[in-house]
Motif scaffolding. Structure first.
Motif, PDB file in Angstrom:
ATOM      1  N   ARG A  43       0.858  -1.175   0.000  1.00 36.25           N
ATOM      2  CA  ARG A  43       0.000   0.000   0.000  1.00 36.25           C
ATOM      3  C   ARG A  43       0.900   1.233   0.000  1.00 36.25           C
ATOM      4  O   ARG A  43       1.740   1.405   0.893  1.00 36.25           O
ATOM      5  N   ARG A  44       0.729   2.043  -1.012  1.00 39.09           N
ATOM      6  CA  ARG A  44       1.557   3.245  -1.142  1.00 39.09           C
ATOM      7  C   ARG A  44       0.633   4.441  -1.186  1.00 39.09           C
ATOM      8  O   ARG A  44      -0.093   4.630  -2.152  1.00 39.09           O
ATOM      9  N   GLU A  45       0.670   5.198  -0.154  1.00 45.01           N
ATOM     10  CA  GLU A  45      -0.190   6.370  -0.076  1.00 45.01           C
ATOM     11  C   GLU A  45       0.679   7.593  -0.287  1.00 45.01           C
ATOM     12  O   GLU A  45       1.217   8.165   0.656  1.00 45.01           O
ATOM     13  N   HIS A  46       0.802   7.957  -1.545  1.00 45.64           N
ATOM     14  CA  HIS A  46       1.649   9.079  -1.919  1.00 45.64           C
ATOM     15  C   HIS A  46       0.810  10.059  -2.717  1.00 45.64           C
ATOM     16  O   HIS A  46       0.111   9.681  -3.647  1.00 45.64           O
ATOM     17  N   VAL A  47       0.870  11.307  -2.344  1.00 40.35           N
ATOM     18  CA  VAL A  47       0.175  12.340  -3.092  1.00 40.35           C
ATOM     19  C   VAL A  47       1.157  12.897  -4.115  1.00 40.35           C
ATOM     20  O   VAL A  47       2.243  13.370  -3.751  1.00 40.35           O
ATOM     21  N   PHE A  48       0.790  12.790  -5.378  1.00 33.66           N
ATOM     22  CA  PHE A  48       1.680  13.264  -6.439  1.00 33.66           C
ATOM     23  C   PHE A  48       1.627  14.774  -6.547  1.00 33.66           C
ATOM     24  O   PHE A  48       0.565  15.393  -6.442  1.00 33.66           O
TER      25      PHE A  48
END
Length: 132
Positions: free
Chosen positions: A118-123
């Motif tokens: 799970r990768r919760e990254h805001v671009f």
């Protein structure tokens, strides 16, 4: 059975001219090695035939390009097989011996949940300027 395309059944005018040039080149090449005078006359006749009645070379063009298709099919499979056996197979065996599991197959086989990270990254715009 797949329908045979028109290009596989008969040669185009461009292929007829290419065949004429290739056969002329082969006759001249043989003349260089064997020094047999009729080869020169044959090359000149081939050029004359190709310039005046290229359709006469249609059977030769069909044979010539059919041979090229067959060689291309065999050669591509042969090269891909050699690359697989010489490069990919040894790398895979070495990685397996070293215990690498990039696909997380062991975790998947245990069945204790998802193997996905799970990768919760805001671009942000900076991510698009430097994607790597």
């Amino acid at each position: 059975m797949a329908r045979e395309s028109r290009s596989a059944r008969c040669a185009s005018p461009l292929q007829e001219r290419d065949t004429c040039l290739a056969l002329t080149f082969l006759l001249l090449l043989f003349w260089i090695f064997f020094r047999w005078t009729p080869l020169i006359w044959g090359a000149m006749g081939m050029l004359l035939l190709g310039m005046t009645v290229p359709a006469a070379l249609r059977p030769a063009a069909w044979l010539w390009f059919g041979l090229a298709r067959a060689l291309g099919a065999v050669t591509s499979r042969l090269v891909l097989t050699v690359v697989y056996v010489a490069v990919l197979l040894p790398v895979a065996l070495i990685r397996r011996l070293l215990g690498k599991d990039d696909l997380k197959l062991a975790l998947w086989k245990r069945g204790t949940g998802s193997c996905f990270l799970r990768r919760e990254h805001v671009f942000c715009p900076e991510d698009f300027r430097h994607p790597y």
